[in-house]
Design an enzyme around this catalytic site. Structure first.
Site, PDB file in Angstrom:
ATOM      1  N   ARG A 148       2.559  19.882   6.564  1.00  0.00           N
ATOM      2  CA  ARG A 148       3.551  18.934   7.092  1.00  0.00           C
ATOM      3  C   ARG A 148       4.589  19.590   8.011  1.00  0.00           C
ATOM      4  NH1 ARG A 148       6.714  16.139   4.835  1.00  0.00           N
ATOM      5  NH2 ARG A 148       6.323  14.314   6.095  1.00  0.00           N
ATOM      6  N   CYS A 192      -2.728  33.084  10.469  1.00  0.00           N
ATOM      7  CA  CYS A 192      -2.523  33.689  11.787  1.00  0.00           C
ATOM      8  C   CYS A 192      -2.192  32.639  12.838  1.00  0.00           C
ATOM      9  CB  CYS A 192      -3.756  34.491  12.179  1.00  0.00           C
ATOM     10  SG  CYS A 192      -4.008  35.830  11.022  1.00  0.00           S
ATOM     11  N   GLU A 193      -1.087  31.981  12.672  1.00  0.00           N
ATOM     12  CA  GLU A 193      -0.577  30.996  13.638  1.00  0.00           C
ATOM     13  C   GLU A 193       0.941  31.006  13.519  1.00  0.00           C
ATOM     14  OE1 GLU A 193      -2.259  27.669  14.848  1.00  0.00           O
ATOM     15  OE2 GLU A 193      -4.240  27.979  13.969  1.00  0.00           O
ATOM     16  N   ARG A 196       3.358   7.660  -0.070  1.00  0.00           N
ATOM     17  CA  ARG A 196       4.359   8.726  -0.160  1.00  0.00           C
ATOM     18  C   ARG A 196       5.382   8.485  -1.269  1.00  0.00           C
ATOM     19  NH1 ARG A 196       5.843  11.772   4.397  1.00  0.00           N
ATOM     20  NH2 ARG A 196       4.960  10.122   5.690  1.00  0.00           N
ATOM     21  N   TYR A 236       0.767  13.958   0.752  1.00  0.00           N
ATOM     22  CA  TYR A 236       0.237  14.585   1.968  1.00  0.00           C
ATOM     23  C   TYR A 236       0.400  16.111   1.917  1.00  0.00           C
ATOM     24  CZ  TYR A 236       0.675   9.680   3.274  1.00  0.00           C
ATOM     25  OH  TYR A 236       0.584   8.319   3.284  1.00  0.00           O
ATOM     26  N   GLU A 275       0.826  -1.214   0.000  1.00  0.00           N
ATOM     27  CA  GLU A 275       0.000   0.000   0.000  1.00  0.00           C
ATOM     28  C   GLU A 275       0.863   1.268   0.000  1.00  0.00           C
ATOM     29  OE1 GLU A 275      -2.186  -0.404   3.646  1.00  0.00           O
ATOM     30  OE2 GLU A 275      -3.229  -2.217   3.006  1.00  0.00           O
ATOM     31  N   PRO A 276       1.758   1.440  -0.957  1.00  0.00           N
ATOM     32  CA  PRO A 276       2.622   2.627  -0.918  1.00  0.00           C
ATOM     33  C   PRO A 276       1.881   3.905  -1.283  1.00  0.00           C
ATOM     34  CG  PRO A 276       3.052   1.377  -2.911  1.00  0.00           C
ATOM     35  CD  PRO A 276       2.012   0.608  -2.145  1.00  0.00           C
TER      36      PRO A 276
HETATM   37  N1  LLP Z   1      -1.575   1.981   4.446  1.00  0.00           N
HETATM   38  C1  LLP Z   1      -2.099   2.458   5.586  1.00  0.00           C
HETATM   39  C2  LLP Z   1      -3.038   1.641   6.338  1.00  0.00           C
HETATM   40  C3  LLP Z   1      -1.723   3.733   6.041  1.00  0.00           C
HETATM   41  O1  LLP Z   1      -2.226   4.197   7.177  1.00  0.00           O
HETATM   42  C4  LLP Z   1      -0.812   4.511   5.279  1.00  0.00           C
HETATM   43  C5  LLP Z   1      -0.426   5.838   5.721  1.00  0.00           C
HETATM   44  C6  LLP Z   1      -0.312   3.976   4.076  1.00  0.00           C
HETATM   45  C7  LLP Z   1      -0.708   2.699   3.702  1.00  0.00           C
HETATM   46  C8  LLP Z   1       0.640   4.724   3.182  1.00  0.00           C
HETATM   47  O2  LLP Z   1       1.874   4.859   3.778  1.00  0.00           O
HETATM   48  P1  LLP Z   1       3.095   5.538   2.989  1.00  0.00           P
HETATM   49  O3  LLP Z   1       3.522   4.613   1.869  1.00  0.00           O
HETATM   50  O4  LLP Z   1       2.614   6.846   2.472  1.00  0.00           O
HETATM   51  O5  LLP Z   1       4.163   5.697   4.022  1.00  0.00           O
HETATM   52  N2  LLP Z   1       0.408  12.716   6.726  1.00  0.00           N
HETATM   53  C9  LLP Z   1       1.652  12.068   7.124  1.00  0.00           C
HETATM   54  C10 LLP Z   1       1.673  10.603   6.735  1.00  0.00           C
HETATM   55  C11 LLP Z   1       0.502   9.824   7.264  1.00  0.00           C
HETATM   56  C12 LLP Z   1       0.546   8.373   6.881  1.00  0.00           C
HETATM   57  C13 LLP Z   1      -0.725   7.712   7.261  1.00  0.00           C
HETATM   58  N3  LLP Z   1      -0.844   6.370   6.802  1.00  0.00           N
HETATM   59  C14 LLP Z   1       2.820  12.839   6.534  1.00  0.00           C
HETATM   60  O6  LLP Z   1       2.590  13.831   5.831  1.00  0.00           O
HETATM   61  O7  LLP Z   1       3.976  12.523   6.797  1.00  0.00           O
END
Ligand code: LLP
Length: 414
Positions: free
Chosen positions: A312, A343-344, A277, A371, A274-275
């Protein structure tokens, strides 16, 4: 993949593929998100082509849910990891295949479960006994069986920011490791459930392989037992690798895929990933214009992108690279803290950056594709930014900038 591969300087001018970023900013205004189609395509191929065992890459919609991004992923053969009925609706609107969708999240509502069953998703990643019971009840009421994997919590420390670590013993996510056998047994007896697999996700922005290895060791043994006992067909290892925001030395995707082959290659199970980012992060930039320079105890470059556009740095004290779009004259370089109009005091894009800037200049924040827009808001009644995708020398507006009238759509005077 280095973060700037498709965003390079030619004669000191920043390009997104073959489009001059300054031209895009003039055409669409700022703040502006720009994505490289080729970078997105390559990121998907990095995962897909490094795996020889049967697998489904389920792009994690939350990272960037623009319809055109989803459409591109679907056309490359991607499935999707969703966490809400809204995300499923987006996937379908973009032409994605529901039978390649996995549905994660601790708080699925009954109407969302029903919708996902109607659309025929690949499986629910269920996170608690109570959720299993609800999924079963909804399925029985529809005369179907719901395909389910249990999201287990392997209690592995991912060594990442505490806001985005999900596989710790104290996290709200997944079924506690010691309860896993009992909860599978419970699920196997529910009339509306068909056990399809096992799932976990330990966190995000993980930049070394060791937490993934620790997770794989635990999940492999569990998967062997579950295959024997319940005939599971898939193992889902959750999100992808972290990315380079600076020179973080993140391992190559192919090295992580090698590790997964090592642990799961001989099990006769489908591997689900589930990639999020790592598929979109370095494929996007945020372009913003300097409104004012203010020299006080610190030098501030006040820009037109705020924490509502990119949260972020404010939320995770995340460091993201900022540079000038035109780097032809850096003679006046000085340290600036780049702040927005909100305003923060946490409204910062970056602190103490060496920049040569004056009013009207364009700045770029790199690695903003994940994100970024998906976490943006209308705080301070600011219309959300436009989004553009480039392909070679062509640019496509994939989201029109909001207007102020959009801000009160659905509101009513007394
Ligand atoms: N699967 C599940 C169940 C997740 O909760 C997430 C991310 C992913 C896959 C994807 O993960 P990734 O490949 O993107 O690492 N907003 C935060 C990141 C929150 C991630 C939440 N879950 C940021 O900007 O760093």
């Amino acid at each position: 993949m280095d973060y700037s591969e498709h965003f390079v300087y030619r004669d000191d001018q920043l390009y997104a593929e073959d489009c001059r970023v300054a031209d895009l900013a003039a055409k669409y205004g700022t703040p502006l998100y720009v994505y490289s189609r080729e970078s997105l395509r390559q990121a998907f191929a990095d995962y897909d082509s490094s795996l020889s065992l049967p697998h489904t890459i389920c792009y994690s919609v939350k990272a960037n849910s623009n319809l055109a991004v989803l459409q591109l992923m679907a056309s490359l053969g991607s499935g999707f990891d969703i966490v809400s009925g809204g995300e499923l609706a987006r996937v379908i609107a973009a032409g994605g295949d529901p039978s390649k969708v996995v549905y994660s999240g601790v708080g699925k509502r009954e109407d969302e479960i029903r919708y996902a069953l109607e659309k025929g998703i690949y499986c629910f990643n269920a996170e608690s006994e109570m959720e299993l019971q609800t999924i079963s009840d909804v399925a029985v009421s529809m005369n179907v069986k719901a395909p389910v994997a249990l999201r287990v919590n392997p209690a592995v420390d991912p060594h990442t920011h505490h806001h985005i670590a999900t596989g710790l013993k104290t996290s709200k996510f997944g079924v506690a490791w010691e309860d896993v056998p009992a909860v599978y047994e419970y699920a196997s007896k529910l009339p509306g459930i068909c056990i399809r697999g096992v799932d976990c996700h330990i966190g995000s922005q993980i930049t070394t392989l060791s937490p993934f290895r620790e997770m794989a060791e635990k999940i492999r043994d569990l998967a062997v037992t579950l295959k024997d006992r319940y005939g599971i067909e898939s193992v889902d290892v959750g999100g992808g690798l972290g990315i380079n925001y600076d020179n973080d030395g993140t391992p190559a995707v192919s090295d992580y895929m090698k590790l997964l082959e090592e642990y799961f290659g001989d099990l006769g199970l489908r591997l689900v990933l589930e990639p999020g980012r790592s598929m979109v992060g370095n494929a996007g930039i945020l372009v913003t214009k300097v409104q004012y320079i203010k020299k006080a105890a610190k030098n501030f470059a006040i820009v037109d992108a705020g924490m509502n556009d990119m949260i972020r740095p404010a939320l995770y004290t995340a460091w993201m690279n900022i540079s000038e779009v035109d780097r032809s004259d850096r003679s006046a370089a000085d340290k600036y803290t780049v702040v927005g109009p909100i305003c923060e005091s946490s409204d910062k894009l970056g602190e103490d950056r060496l920049l040569s800037v004056k009013k009207g200049d364009l700045l770029v924040q790199f690695s903003a594709g994940a994100y970024g827009f998906s976490m943006s808001s209308n705080y301070n009644s600011r219309p959300r930014a436009a989004e553009v995708m480039v392909k070679g020398g062509e640019d496509f507006e994939i989201r029109t900038r909001e207007t102020v009238e959009d801000l009160w759509r659905g509101e009513h005077l007394l």
